[in-house]
Scaffold this active site. Structure first.
Site, short mmCIF file in Angstrom:
data_model
loop_
_atom_site.label_atom_id
_atom_site.label_comp_id
_atom_site.label_asym_id
_atom_site.label_seq_id
_atom_site.Cartn_x
_atom_site.Cartn_y
_atom_site.Cartn_z
N LYS A 110 15.49 -0.94 -21.34
CA LYS A 110 15.39 -0.53 -19.93
C LYS A 110 15.43 -1.79 -19.08
CE LYS A 110 12.86 2.52 -16.83
NZ LYS A 110 12.92 1.66 -15.68
N CYS A 134 -1.94 -37.73 1.47
CA CYS A 134 -1.11 -37.47 0.29
C CYS A 134 -1.87 -37.92 -0.96
CB CYS A 134 0.20 -38.24 0.41
SG CYS A 134 1.17 -38.20 -1.12
N CYS A 177 0.20 -41.23 -2.42
CA CYS A 177 0.32 -42.52 -1.72
C CYS A 177 -0.77 -42.73 -0.67
CB CYS A 177 1.70 -42.67 -1.10
SG CYS A 177 1.93 -41.61 0.34
N TYR A 188 25.35 -4.05 -16.60
CA TYR A 188 25.31 -3.47 -17.94
C TYR A 188 25.54 -1.97 -17.82
CZ TYR A 188 23.53 -7.66 -20.23
OH TYR A 188 23.39 -8.92 -20.76
N CYS A 200 3.98 -34.81 2.97
CA CYS A 200 3.60 -36.21 3.06
C CYS A 200 4.59 -36.89 4.01
CB CYS A 200 3.69 -36.84 1.66
SG CYS A 200 3.71 -38.63 1.68
N ASP A 229 15.52 -4.25 -16.01
CA ASP A 229 14.77 -4.20 -14.76
C ASP A 229 15.64 -4.72 -13.61
OD1 ASP A 229 12.70 -3.71 -13.12
OD2 ASP A 229 11.42 -5.36 -13.82
N CYS A 236 7.07 -42.57 -0.44
CA CYS A 236 6.01 -42.13 -1.36
C CYS A 236 6.57 -42.12 -2.79
CB CYS A 236 5.54 -40.74 -0.97
SG CYS A 236 4.38 -40.02 -2.13
N GLU A 291 17.84 2.24 -26.08
CA GLU A 291 18.46 1.17 -25.28
C GLU A 291 17.36 0.42 -24.55
OE1 GLU A 291 21.34 2.69 -22.39
OE2 GLU A 291 21.63 4.37 -23.76
N LYS A 310 7.59 2.64 -21.23
CA LYS A 310 7.33 1.44 -20.43
C LYS A 310 6.45 0.46 -21.21
CE LYS A 310 8.90 2.10 -16.15
NZ LYS A 310 8.06 2.05 -15.01
S1 IVH Z 1 19.64 6.06 -17.96
C1 IVH Z 1 19.73 10.18 -16.31
N1 IVH Z 1 19.49 3.75 -19.22
O1 IVH Z 1 15.79 3.05 -15.13
C2 IVH Z 1 19.68 8.86 -16.92
N2 IVH Z 1 18.51 3.93 -17.08
O2 IVH Z 1 13.71 5.19 -14.32
C3 IVH Z 1 19.61 7.81 -15.91
N3 IVH Z 1 17.49 1.86 -16.27
O3 IVH Z 1 17.27 4.56 -12.35
C4 IVH Z 1 19.28 6.47 -16.31
N4 IVH Z 1 18.00 0.62 -18.01
O4 IVH Z 1 17.93 2.16 -12.89
C5 IVH Z 1 19.17 4.45 -18.12
N5 IVH Z 1 19.49 1.76 -20.42
C6 IVH Z 1 19.16 2.45 -19.32
C7 IVH Z 1 18.46 1.87 -18.25
C8 IVH Z 1 18.14 2.65 -17.13
C9 IVH Z 1 17.42 0.64 -16.81
C10 IVH Z 1 16.90 2.22 -14.96
C11 IVH Z 1 17.83 2.95 -14.05
C12 IVH Z 1 17.14 4.22 -13.69
C13 IVH Z 1 15.72 3.95 -14.05
C14 IVH Z 1 15.06 5.23 -14.49
#
Ligand code: IVH
Length: 638
Positions: free
Chosen positions: A91, A379, A382, A197, A397, A93, A402, A89, A287
Site C-alpha cells: 500500500k 553564535c 564563533c 505505480y 549568525c 503512501d 564563522c 500488494e 495498515k
Molecule cells: S486498490 C478499489 N492498491 O490506498 C481499489 N490502492 O485506502 C482501490 N493505495 O485510494 C485501490 N496502494 O490511493 C490499491 N496497491 C494498492 C494501493 C492502493 C496504495 C491507496 C489508494 C487508495 C487507498 C485506499
C-alpha cells in the site's frame, strides 16, 4: 528492469535536449507522446473537473491480525465453498490517479478528488517518467489506476532545496507528491521526480481480464511500473507471511508504504462479493502501525548551517523505531519548538517518514524537571551576534567568516549533487578547516598530497583519490558550480535555469534585476540575492580564483531552432475570427514560439479575440502588446 534505469538522469536529460532540438528543426516530427512532452508545458489557470469512469472508492482497513481474519472469514462465507486466492500488494503512501489511454496514447490523467470527480492533471502527469505516454498492444480504450509517489531521496532533495530557498518544508513524501502533482505549472511537476505505480486496469470502468494477477502482469508487459513486491497468496497464512515480510522489508524500499493491500484475485469472485457504499468487499488495506516511538528529550543543541541559520536539533534518549536506533530529531526552528510546546525533559513522540532524521510530532507528557529552550543570542561556534530577520523563521549568525558556515559551505560544495568530490565529507572538511588548510572552497584546488597525508586516518591511497576527485571536479558543468557557490535562494534547479538562460557565469554576475528575471522562476527575491552576492568584493574574489583554477564558467545553451517567434511566449485569449484555440497554438509553435496559458511579464504578445476577459485585462495592466489574429498570422509568417 523498470526499477533500475539503464541510463542516468543526466544522460536522459541530454537525450531529451537533443530530441527537443530535432523537433524544433522538424516540428512535423513532434507528437504528444514524445519524451519532450515530459519537460512540462505552459502553466494553466485552474484545473478542469472530470467525472471518473467508475467511482474511485477507498478501502476498508484492518488494523491488526484479528481484523484481517474477520475480513477473510467474510470473504469465505460470501463465496461459499469455492476456493479463492488473494493478491498481496504494497500500500503505497501517495495519491491515487486514473489515467486514460485512447488508441495507445495517454490522453488524460485525473486525480481521485472526491471519488466521483477529480481534477484533470494531464499536463503534469505527462512529466512522470515511469508513466508510459504510449502503449503498444492494448485495447482501443482503457484506464489505468495507480499511485503517484515521491521516492524518499527526491523528497529529501526537495526539502533541502526548500531549506536553501527559505521555504517551508514538506512534512512527508505523500504531501510533497500531492503538492507536486497539483500545481498549475507542469515544469514544477517535471522537476519533482514523481513515480507512478499501476495497480488497476479497467476497460469501460470494469476489470478487463479474468484475474487481478493477470492484470498486473499485463500492465507490466505494457510498460507500466508495477510493484515487484507482489504475491499471489493462496489463503490467509500466505497473505500474513507477505504482510510480515514487508513489515520488515519496508525500510529498504526507498519510498513510503503504510501497509499492504489484499485483493481477491478472481474477477468473477470480485463481482460476486461486490461493494459496500464505501469500499469493495473483495479488498482490504492492512495498515502497519506508524513508525513512531516515545522517548525523552534530553537536550537541544544548536547547529549552524551554510547560510548561518541556527537549527535546533533534539538529542533524544536512544530508542528503536521500526528497527532503526534514533537519538536525534530535527526541530527546524524556534517557532516549531513553540508550536510543539516542547521543553527539555519532556517525553515526546517521534516519527520517521521519508526523512533521514525523524521528527518530533508531539509532546506526550511533561518532564518532572523542564527546561525551556531559548535561541542563543551568540553564535555557539564563533560567539558573534545572532539575528532573526522580520518575517523569517530562522535565526542567523551574522559573521560571514564563522567557521561553522565555512565548514558547511565546503561540505556542500564537495557533496554528491554539487561538485561531487569523492572523499571530501564532514570529517575531512572539519580537519581541513580546523588546521587552516582551507579558508574558502577555492583552497580545495591548491591542496597537495603533502598536506593531506599527515591528516588523521589518511593514507597515500586516499589522499590520491581525493586529489583526483578535486581534479575531476574542475570539469563539472556551470549549473553545479553556480549551485556550489551557495547563493541564497539559488538551488540546483534555479542554477540550471540561470545557466541555460544566460550561458555564462559572467553574464549572470553582470546582469541587473530585470535581466535576471528573464529566467524562468526567477523573481525579485532571487534576483536581489544574486546581485547582492556578486556585489560583495569577497565573493567576486572567490569567483576569480575559481576561474583561475579552470572551473566551468560557460554553459552551452540549447536554443529552440529558428522561426519568427523563436524565444517568444504568446498567449491566446477569447474567440478568434477564424482560428480555433488549438490551431492558433499550433501556429505559434510552428513559428518557433511557445504558446502560453497565462499572462505574466514574460509574455511577449497576447492575441485577443472576441469576449477576451481577464487575460486581456492583465496584459493591459502589465503593458504587454495586444494583437489580433491578422497580426499573429503576419508575425508567424503565415
Ligand atoms: S486498490 C478499489 N492498491 O490506498 C481499489 N490502492 O485506502 C482501490 N493505495 O485510494 C485501490 N496502494 O490511493 C490499491 N496497491 C494498492 C494501493 C492502493 C496504495 C491507496 C489508494 C487508495 C487507498 C485506499
Amino acid at each position: 528492469m523498470l526499477d533500475s534505469p539503464e541510463i542516468s538522469d543526466a544522460e536522459y536529460d541530454a537525450l531529451v535536449r537533443e530530441l527537443q532540438a530535432l523537433e524544433g528543426e522538424h516540428p512535423e516530427m513532434g507528437s504528444p507522446d514524445s519524451p519532450t512532452q515530459r519537460v512540462g508545458g505552459a502553466p494553466r489557470e485552474g484545473f478542469v473537473q472530470v467525472r471518473h469512469s467508475a467511482p474511485m472508492l477507498s478501502l476498508d482497513n484492518a488494523l491488526n491480525d484479528g481484523e484481517l481474519r474477520d475480513f477473510d472469514r467474510r470473504v469465505g462465507e460470501l463465496l461459499g465453498a469455492a476456493d479463492y486466492a488473494y493478491v498481496g500488494e504494497l500500500k503505497l503512501d501517495g495519491l491515487s490517479m486514473a489515467v486514460r489511454y485512447r488508441g495507445g496514447v495517454m490522453v488524460q490523467a485525473v486525480t481521485r478528488g472526491d471519488g466521483e470527480t477529480g481534477e484533470d492533471v494531464t499536463a503534469n502527469a505527462r512529466t512522470i517518467r515511469s508513466l508510459p505516454l504510449r502503449v503498444e498492444g492494448g485495447p482501443e480504450e482503457f484506464e489505468v489506476r495507480g499511485e503517484v509517489i515521491m521516492p524518499d531521496r527526491a523528497f529529501q532533495k526537495l526539502n533541502a532545496e526548500r531549506d536553501a530557498q527559505g521555504l517551508a518544508r514538506y512534512a512527508n513524501p505523500r504531501n510533497s507528491a500531492a503538492g507536486s502533482l497539483r500545481v498549475l505549472d507542469p515544469s514544477v511537476t517535471a522537476a519533482r521526480q514523481l513515480d507512478f505505480y499501476a495497480y488497476l486496469l479497467l476497460v469501460n470502468g470494469e476489470p478487463a481480464l479474468d484475474s487481478h494477477w493477470e492484470s498486473l502482469n499485463r500492465l507490466s508487459v505494457w510498460g507500466f511500473r508495477v510493484n515487484k513486491a507482489r504475491a499471489l497468496c493462496r489463503g490467509l497464512d500466505e497473505l500474513a507471511a507477505f504482510i510480515q515480510k514487508w513489515h520488515e522489508g519496508r525500510e529498504g524500499l526507498g519510498y513510503e508504504i503504510d501497509g499492504v493491500v489484499a485483493k481477491v484475485n478472481s474477477i468473477s469472485q470480485q463481482r460476486q462479493l461486490g461493494w459496500t457504499a464505501k469500499a469493495p468487499r473483495w479488498a482490504i488495506a492492512y495498515k502497519y502501525p506508524p513508525r513512531q516511538a516515545e522517548t525523552v528529550l534530553e537536550n537541544i543543541e544548536v547547529q549552524v548551517g551554510r547560510t548561518g541559520a541556527l537549527t535546533p536539533v533534539a538529542h533524544l534518549r536512544p530508542v528503536v523505531v521500526s528497527g532503526v536506533t534514533v537519538s536525534r530529531a530535527s526541530l527546524h526552528n524556534e517557532d516549531e519548538i513553540g508550536r510543539l510546546g516542547l521543553a527539555i525533559g519532556d517525553t515526546v513522540v517521534i516519527e520517521r517518514s521519508g526523512d533521514v532524521i525523524p521528527k518530533v510530532v508531539r509532546v506526550q507528557s511533561h518532564g518532572a524537571e523542564r527546561r525551556m529552550f531559548e535561541m542563543p543570542k551568540q553564535c555557539p561556534v564563533c560567539g558573534e551576534g545572532v539575528v532573526r530577520a522580520e518575517g523569517e523563521a530562522a535565526s542567523r549568525c551574522i559573521n560571514p567568516d564563522c567557521p561553522a558556515r565555512l565548514k558547511e559551505t565546503v561540505r556542500f560544495f564537495a557533496s554528491r549533487g554539487v561538485m561531487d568530490i569523492d572523499g571530501v565529507g564532514e570529517v575531512l572538511v572539519n580537519q581541513l578547516v580546523d588546521q587552516g588548510l582551507v579558508r574558502s572552497v577555492a583552497d580545495l584546488y591548491g591542496l597537495t598530497a603533502a598536506q593531506l597525508t599527515p591528516l588523521e586516518r589518511m593514507g597515500d591511497k586516499s589522499a590520491e583519490r581525493i586529489l583526483r576527485g578535486i581534479e575531476e571536479s574542475r570539469k563539472k558543468p556551470l549549473p553545479r558550480v553556480l549551485n556550489g557557490l551557495g547563493i541564497p535562494f539559488v538551488g540546483e534547479r534555479t542554477a540550471q535555469l540561470l545557466a541555460e538562460t544566460f550561458g555564462s557565469l559572467d553574464a549572470i554576475a553582470g546582469a541587473d534585476d530585470v535581466t535576471l528575471q528573464r529566467a524562468d522562476e526567477v523573481g525579485e527575491k532571487v534576483s536581489q540575492s544574486i546581485r547582492a552576492y556578486f556585489e560583495n568584493p569577497k565573493n567576486r574574489a572567490l569567483v576569480e580564483r575559481l576561474r583561475a583554477e579552470g572551473l566551468q564558467f560557460t554553459h552551452t545553451v540549447v536554443k529552440r531552432e529558428g522561426g519568427p517567434l523563436a524565444g517568444m511566449t504568446v498567449v491566446v485569449t477569447g474567440t478568434l475570427p477564424s482560428l480555433s484555440r488549438e490551431e492558433a497554438k499550433a501556429l505559434i509553435e510552428q513559428a518557433g514560439g511557445k504558446a502560453g496559458d497565462s499572462v505574466s511579464k514574460k509574455t511577449s504578445y497576447v492575441v485577443a479575440g472576441e469576449a477576451a476577459g481577464s487575460k486581456l485585462q492583465k496584459a493591459q495592466q502589465l503593458g504587454i502588446p495586444v494583437i489580433d489574429e491578422a497580426k499573429l498570422r503576419k508575425l508567424a509568417g503565415a
